[in-house]
Motif scaffolding. Structure first.
Motif, short mmCIF file in Angstrom:
data_model
loop_
_atom_site.label_atom_id
_atom_site.label_comp_id
_atom_site.label_asym_id
_atom_site.label_seq_id
_atom_site.Cartn_x
_atom_site.Cartn_y
_atom_site.Cartn_z
N ILE A 63 120.95 39.26 40.29
CA ILE A 63 120.27 37.98 40.52
C ILE A 63 120.28 37.61 42.01
CG2 ILE A 63 120.61 37.07 38.21
CD1 ILE A 63 122.98 35.46 39.30
N HIS A 64 120.59 38.59 42.84
CA HIS A 64 120.53 38.49 44.29
C HIS A 64 121.50 37.46 44.88
CE1 HIS A 64 117.16 41.17 44.06
NE2 HIS A 64 116.55 40.34 43.25
N THR A 65 122.70 37.36 44.32
CA THR A 65 123.74 36.51 44.91
C THR A 65 125.01 37.33 45.15
OG1 THR A 65 124.58 35.81 42.77
CG2 THR A 65 122.87 34.44 43.76
N GLY A 66 124.90 38.63 45.05
CA GLY A 66 126.07 39.50 45.15
C GLY A 66 126.75 39.52 46.51
N GLU A 67 125.98 39.32 47.59
CA GLU A 67 126.59 39.40 48.92
C GLU A 67 127.67 38.35 49.11
OE1 GLU A 67 126.41 41.73 51.37
OE2 GLU A 67 125.32 42.78 49.81
N THR A 68 127.46 37.13 48.66
CA THR A 68 128.47 36.09 48.81
C THR A 68 129.72 36.45 48.02
OG1 THR A 68 126.74 34.43 49.05
CG2 THR A 68 128.92 33.63 48.49
N TYR A 69 129.56 36.85 46.79
CA TYR A 69 130.69 37.24 45.94
C TYR A 69 131.43 38.42 46.56
CZ TYR A 69 133.15 39.22 41.91
OH TYR A 69 134.10 39.75 41.08
N LYS A 70 130.67 39.44 46.95
CA LYS A 70 131.29 40.64 47.53
C LYS A 70 132.03 40.30 48.81
CE LYS A 70 128.62 43.92 49.18
NZ LYS A 70 127.78 45.12 49.31
N GLN A 71 131.44 39.50 49.67
CA GLN A 71 132.09 39.15 50.93
C GLN A 71 133.38 38.37 50.69
OE1 GLN A 71 131.28 40.65 53.63
NE2 GLN A 71 129.53 41.53 52.55
N LYS A 72 133.41 37.53 49.68
CA LYS A 72 134.62 36.78 49.36
C LYS A 72 135.73 37.72 48.87
CE LYS A 72 132.57 32.31 48.38
NZ LYS A 72 132.33 31.26 47.38
N ILE A 73 135.38 38.66 48.03
CA ILE A 73 136.37 39.63 47.53
C ILE A 73 136.90 40.48 48.68
CG2 ILE A 73 136.73 41.66 46.05
CD1 ILE A 73 136.52 39.11 44.44
N LEU A 74 135.99 41.00 49.51
CA LEU A 74 136.40 41.83 50.65
C LEU A 74 137.26 41.04 51.63
CD1 LEU A 74 133.06 43.78 51.27
CD2 LEU A 74 135.14 44.63 50.18
N ALA A 75 136.91 39.79 51.89
CA ALA A 75 137.69 38.95 52.80
C ALA A 75 139.08 38.68 52.23
CB ALA A 75 136.96 37.64 53.07
N LEU A 76 139.17 38.45 50.95
CA LEU A 76 140.45 38.21 50.30
C LEU A 76 141.36 39.43 50.41
CD1 LEU A 76 142.06 36.16 48.57
CD2 LEU A 76 141.03 37.23 46.57
N ILE A 77 140.81 40.60 50.20
CA ILE A 77 141.58 41.83 50.30
C ILE A 77 142.00 42.08 51.76
CG2 ILE A 77 141.44 44.36 50.09
CD1 ILE A 77 139.69 43.82 47.56
N LYS A 78 141.08 41.85 52.69
CA LYS A 78 141.39 42.05 54.11
C LYS A 78 142.46 41.06 54.58
CE LYS A 78 139.21 42.45 58.61
NZ LYS A 78 137.96 42.39 59.35
N LYS A 79 142.40 39.84 54.10
CA LYS A 79 143.36 38.80 54.50
C LYS A 79 144.77 39.08 53.98
CE LYS A 79 144.11 33.83 54.13
NZ LYS A 79 143.61 32.58 53.54
N ASN A 80 144.88 39.85 52.90
CA ASN A 80 146.16 40.13 52.25
C ASN A 80 146.40 41.64 52.13
OD1 ASN A 80 146.94 37.28 51.34
ND2 ASN A 80 144.84 37.50 50.61
N PRO A 81 146.49 42.35 53.26
CA PRO A 81 146.62 43.81 53.21
C PRO A 81 147.93 44.30 52.59
CG PRO A 81 146.99 43.05 55.44
CD PRO A 81 146.54 41.85 54.63
N GLU A 82 148.91 43.43 52.50
CA GLU A 82 150.21 43.84 51.93
C GLU A 82 150.18 43.92 50.41
OE1 GLU A 82 150.08 39.43 51.80
OE2 GLU A 82 149.48 40.89 53.27
N ILE A 83 149.15 43.39 49.80
CA ILE A 83 149.06 43.41 48.34
C ILE A 83 148.54 44.77 47.89
CG2 ILE A 83 147.91 42.40 46.33
CD1 ILE A 83 147.89 39.74 47.85
N PRO A 84 149.29 45.47 47.05
CA PRO A 84 148.83 46.79 46.57
C PRO A 84 147.75 46.61 45.49
CG PRO A 84 150.98 46.28 45.65
CD PRO A 84 150.63 45.15 46.58
N ILE A 85 146.51 46.63 45.92
CA ILE A 85 145.41 46.34 44.99
C ILE A 85 145.22 47.40 43.91
CG2 ILE A 85 144.19 44.81 46.57
CD1 ILE A 85 142.36 47.16 47.27
N PHE A 86 145.89 48.54 44.07
CA PHE A 86 145.80 49.55 43.01
C PHE A 86 146.36 49.01 41.70
CE2 PHE A 86 150.04 50.30 44.66
CZ PHE A 86 150.78 50.58 43.53
#
Length: 102
Positions: A63-86
Motif C-alpha cells: 500500500i506504499h507506506t513501507g518506507e516509513t515502517y522499514k526506516q523505523k525498524i532499521l533505526a531501532l536496530i541501529k540505535k540498539n546494536p547491543e541487542i542480539p536480534i537473532f
C-alpha cells in the motif's frame, strides 16, 4: 492478519517477544506480487517475530507506506546494536534480503 494481530497483542500487553515462538504465523507467500524474501525461512525461523515483522513490511509496501515502517525498524536496530536480534529470528545477512535493502 491473525499473526500481526497476535504479535500486536503480545506487545500491547507487555509480554515478552524475546526468544518467543509465535503461535500464529503468516502464510508463506508462494508467488509474491512485490519484493519478498529471496530464500525461504527454515521451520524454526517461521516461528519467530522476524517472519511477522517482514510480513508487515510486505503489506506496508503493497500500500506504499513501507518506507516509513522499514526506516523505523532499521533505526531501532541501529540505535540498539547491543541487542542480539537473532533472538527475534533475524538471520545472518537479513539486511541483504531484497525486501529490507530496497
Amino acid at each position: 492478519m491473525e499473526a500481526i494481530s497476535y504479535l500486536r497483542n503480545i506487545v500491547a500487553h507487555h509480554s515478552r517477544v524475546w526468544s518467543r515462538n509465535m503461535v500464529k504465523r503468516p502464510m508463506e507467500i508462494k508467488k509474491p506480487k512485490g519484493t519478498w524474501l529471496s530464500r525461504p525461512l527454515p521451520e524454526a525461523g517461521q516461528k519467530k517475530p522476524y517472519f511477522i515483522i517482514t510480513a508487515m513490511l510486505y503489506l506496508c509496501n503493497a500500500i506504499h507506506t513501507g518506507e516509513t515502517y522499514k526506516q523505523k525498524i532499521l533505526a531501532l536496530i541501529k540505535k540498539n546494536p547491543e541487542i542480539p536480534i537473532f533472538r527475534l529470528g533475524f538471520l545472518d545477512h537479513w539486511e541483504d534480503e531484497p525486501i529490507w535493502c530496497k
